[in-house]
Scaffold this active site. Sequence first.
Site, PDB file in Angstrom:
ATOM      1  N   GLU A  54     -36.441 -68.913 -58.321  1.00  0.00           N
ATOM      2  CA  GLU A  54     -37.235 -67.852 -58.968  1.00  0.00           C
ATOM      3  C   GLU A  54     -36.358 -66.872 -59.743  1.00  0.00           C
ATOM      4  O   GLU A  54     -36.840 -66.141 -60.603  1.00  0.00           O
ATOM      5  CB  GLU A  54     -38.068 -67.100 -57.929  1.00  0.00           C
ATOM      6  CG  GLU A  54     -39.257 -67.894 -57.387  1.00  0.00           C
ATOM      7  CD  GLU A  54     -40.426 -67.959 -58.353  1.00  0.00           C
ATOM      8  OE1 GLU A  54     -40.246 -68.430 -59.481  1.00  0.00           O
ATOM      9  OE2 GLU A  54     -41.524 -67.531 -57.962  1.00  0.00           O
ATOM     10  N   THR A 100     -43.088 -61.032 -65.154  1.00  0.00           N
ATOM     11  CA  THR A 100     -42.952 -60.609 -63.766  1.00  0.00           C
ATOM     12  C   THR A 100     -42.105 -59.337 -63.675  1.00  0.00           C
ATOM     13  O   THR A 100     -42.426 -58.411 -62.940  1.00  0.00           O
ATOM     14  CB  THR A 100     -42.362 -61.745 -62.914  1.00  0.00           C
ATOM     15  OG1 THR A 100     -43.236 -62.866 -63.036  1.00  0.00           O
ATOM     16  CG2 THR A 100     -42.285 -61.368 -61.447  1.00  0.00           C
TER      17      THR A 100
HETATM   18  P1  ADP Z   1     -45.723 -67.431 -62.990  1.00  0.00           P
HETATM   19  O1  ADP Z   1     -44.769 -67.934 -61.955  1.00  0.00           O
HETATM   20  O2  ADP Z   1     -46.740 -66.512 -62.458  1.00  0.00           O
HETATM   21  O3  ADP Z   1     -46.307 -68.515 -63.802  1.00  0.00           O
HETATM   22  P2  ADP Z   1     -43.463 -66.078 -64.120  1.00  0.00           P
HETATM   23  O4  ADP Z   1     -43.440 -64.998 -65.152  1.00  0.00           O
HETATM   24  O5  ADP Z   1     -42.849 -65.795 -62.807  1.00  0.00           O
HETATM   25  O6  ADP Z   1     -44.965 -66.534 -63.998  1.00  0.00           O
HETATM   26  O7  ADP Z   1     -42.758 -67.379 -64.686  1.00  0.00           O
HETATM   27  C1  ADP Z   1     -42.932 -67.859 -65.962  1.00  0.00           C
HETATM   28  C2  ADP Z   1     -41.603 -67.758 -66.711  1.00  0.00           C
HETATM   29  O8  ADP Z   1     -40.654 -68.577 -66.043  1.00  0.00           O
HETATM   30  C3  ADP Z   1     -41.712 -68.280 -68.135  1.00  0.00           C
HETATM   31  O9  ADP Z   1     -41.098 -67.319 -68.986  1.00  0.00           O
HETATM   32  C4  ADP Z   1     -40.910 -69.556 -68.135  1.00  0.00           C
HETATM   33  O10 ADP Z   1     -40.191 -69.737 -69.341  1.00  0.00           O
HETATM   34  C5  ADP Z   1     -39.955 -69.400 -66.960  1.00  0.00           C
HETATM   35  N1  ADP Z   1     -39.660 -70.681 -66.307  1.00  0.00           N
HETATM   36  C6  ADP Z   1     -38.445 -71.162 -66.005  1.00  0.00           C
HETATM   37  N2  ADP Z   1     -38.540 -72.372 -65.434  1.00  0.00           N
HETATM   38  C7  ADP Z   1     -39.839 -72.673 -65.365  1.00  0.00           C
HETATM   39  C8  ADP Z   1     -40.550 -73.786 -64.881  1.00  0.00           C
HETATM   40  N3  ADP Z   1     -39.933 -74.845 -64.394  1.00  0.00           N
HETATM   41  N4  ADP Z   1     -41.893 -73.725 -64.953  1.00  0.00           N
HETATM   42  C9  ADP Z   1     -42.519 -72.643 -65.476  1.00  0.00           C
HETATM   43  N5  ADP Z   1     -41.892 -71.581 -65.972  1.00  0.00           N
HETATM   44  C10 ADP Z   1     -40.551 -71.584 -65.912  1.00  0.00           C
END
Ligand code: ADP
Length: 307
Positions: free
Chosen positions: A126, A181
């Site tokens: 994360e 986030t």
């Molecule tokens: P959520 O987890 O609620 O979908 P987040 O803001 O925590 O939202 O995560 C989305 C962000 O994480 C995006 O900017 C995306 O580019 C990044 N990210 C990195 N790796 C991944 C992945 N494997 N899947 C989805 N998002 C990813």
Amino acid sequence: MTSSITIKAPSSTANLGPGFDVFGLAIDAFYDKVTLTKTKSGITIITDDNIPTNPENNTAGLVVKNMKKRFKIKNGIEIKIKKGVPAGFGMGSSAASAAAAAVAFDKLFSLKLDGNSLVEFAGFGEKASAGSVHYDNVAASVLGGFVIVKTNPLEVIRIEPPTNLRMCIAVPSIKVPKKKTKVSRGVIPKKINLTDSVLNISNASAIVAGFMRKDSELIGNSIKDVIVEPARQHLIPGFAKVKQNALKSGALGVTISGAGPSVIAFSKSSANLKKISQAMSRGFASKKIKCQTIICKPSKGAADKRK
Ligand code: ADP
């Protein structure tokens, strides 16, 4: 010797109102699929989806990198990611990839890690999306069902949800900031007053009791948060109307799913779930925002052996 393994991990909703950074629930709305394959060297990411392909910036990539180092694995690894969970909408998208990657890595190298360790490794991923390690979504996505995350030291408590628990989720089509986030964590008050803290603790405790007693009504009625939701709701245009509409249509409790912008209503299988979903859509429509609605239930996790 196995050289390739595919794992599916579910979407999840974090917080459930008063359980900020502590509660998570795996939901069967969407799934990410991650395939790990042994190669000669390096870590490569293959995906058709719009996510970072640099392992450092991808949650699955970061998990693999960290586990490879920790267990002194000499092989290279190819990570194939098929996204099902929409990224950045508060449905634990980044966590689903991380959870699937951690469980797949464990299986590929026969590490036989326990649930807490899998969650710990998945949580590290994360960092690639949220900038910090947090475990609510990954714990739900790895273990399935309802989870309570205790930290220092990390201990995840899993409770099987009642079978009649249902959720209606409204995913609005709005542009989410790249570091959503981080942005939505930034608006949360640093200090809270005792009255608010007491209210949130009472509701959070009642939610846990609801899961223990398999009482969906108690869970739904206790989805009330007077600390984080009021501070964040301005980030979701139409939130107040969406919530009001859902409650009027029979939802037991409504809140922001994780860091948003999705809104989640809790209910029972006997309720008119379609009516609740449509009422939520109308709430967003009042601000000229389209949304996708999904009626869903709790899911098992990526590491769940019951298939
Ligand atoms: P959520 O987890 O609620 O979908 P987040 O803001 O925590 O939202 O995560 C989305 C962000 O994480 C995006 O900017 C995306 O580019 C990044 N990210 C990195 N790796 C991944 C992945 N494997 N899947 C989805 N998002 C990813």
